[in-house]
Enzyme design. Structure first.
Site, mmCIF file in Angstrom:
data_model
loop_
_atom_site.group_PDB
_atom_site.id
_atom_site.type_symbol
_atom_site.label_atom_id
_atom_site.label_comp_id
_atom_site.label_asym_id
_atom_site.label_seq_id
_atom_site.Cartn_x
_atom_site.Cartn_y
_atom_site.Cartn_z
ATOM 1 N N CYS A 150 38.430 69.184 23.353
ATOM 2 C CA CYS A 150 39.584 68.534 22.722
ATOM 3 C C CYS A 150 39.727 68.983 21.266
ATOM 4 C CB CYS A 150 39.431 67.020 22.768
ATOM 5 S SG CYS A 150 39.599 66.283 24.408
ATOM 6 N N HIS A 198 43.137 62.646 18.892
ATOM 7 C CA HIS A 198 42.111 63.314 19.699
ATOM 8 C C HIS A 198 42.782 63.611 21.030
ATOM 9 C CE1 HIS A 198 37.700 63.151 21.369
ATOM 10 N NE2 HIS A 198 38.456 63.935 22.126
ATOM 11 N N THR A 231 35.261 60.613 15.484
ATOM 12 C CA THR A 231 35.397 61.021 16.877
ATOM 13 C C THR A 231 34.391 62.118 17.193
ATOM 14 O OG1 THR A 231 37.045 61.405 18.609
ATOM 15 C CG2 THR A 231 37.118 62.899 16.718
#
Length: 200
Positions: free
Chosen positions: A45, A62, A40
């Protein structure tokens, strides 16, 4: 599936690591017991990489806390409930796959101050504080972390071995990460939450 957290990653073959890979986007998670990598890219985030080191079953989420001015004063506000939901979905899916809760360990990443429109609420710092607090309350040890700062991060998590490779993206030539997180943050403000609440 309840709002906010979905398991819908892109599966592909990673030529560099010579293995199957799952790419997750904001609001997604992936759990596996296979020998593969979960990937990711994080801005504000946060991703929690959780695994049972005995079974080799693990996963990554996430997520971002929705903007909520009551967050600091009220830990039971919508934002905290959303973060709890995102973490519990990941934990529950690991347990369903055969992992054991008492053996779980965590590595956490993200929370960079990369969204200029979120400076007042400092959502990156809120995300980082939340994930640390949640894992402490759940008695899941954090064995490695790289949180805060101002850079986006690309994270590769190998659940079978527990290995994480993380690269800080010090020069990003497009605004894909920021735009993706802005759209995700906008979605969160309109969604309800249901259900129970380098080398590392």
């Amino acid at each position: 599936m309840t709002a906010g957290t979905i398991s819908a990653p892109t599966i592909y073959y990673d030529q560099h690591f010579n293995t199957e890979a799952a790419k997750i986007l904001p609001g997604e998670y992936y759990v596996t017991g296979r020998d593969m990598v979960i990937v990711t890219v994080l801005g504000s985030c946060v991703s929690a990489c959780l695994r049972d080191p005995v079974s080799g079953i693990g996963g990554m989420n996430h997520f971002m806390l929705p903007e909520n001015r009551q967050y600091d004063a009220n830990p039971l506000a919508l934002s905290a409930r959303y973060g709890t939901h995102a973490m519990e979905v990941l934990i529950n899916q690991i347990l369903k796959a055969g992992g054991r809760r008492d053996r779980l360990e965590a590595k956490v990443f993200g929370g960079g101050q990369v969204l200029q429109g979120f400076i007042v609420s400092n959502v990156g710092e809120q995300n980082a504080n939340f994930v640390r607090h949640f894992l402490e309350m759940e008695e899941i040890p954090i064995v490695a972390e790289d949180l805060l700062d101002i850079y986006p991060r690309k994270v590769y998590f190998f659940p079978r071995s527990g290995r994480v490779l993380m690269k800080k993206l010090r020069s990003v030539h497009n605004d894909t990460i920021v735009q993706r997180e802005r759209e995700y943050g906008s979605r969160l403000r309109h969604e309800s939450v249901s259900g129970d609440v380098d080398l590392f």
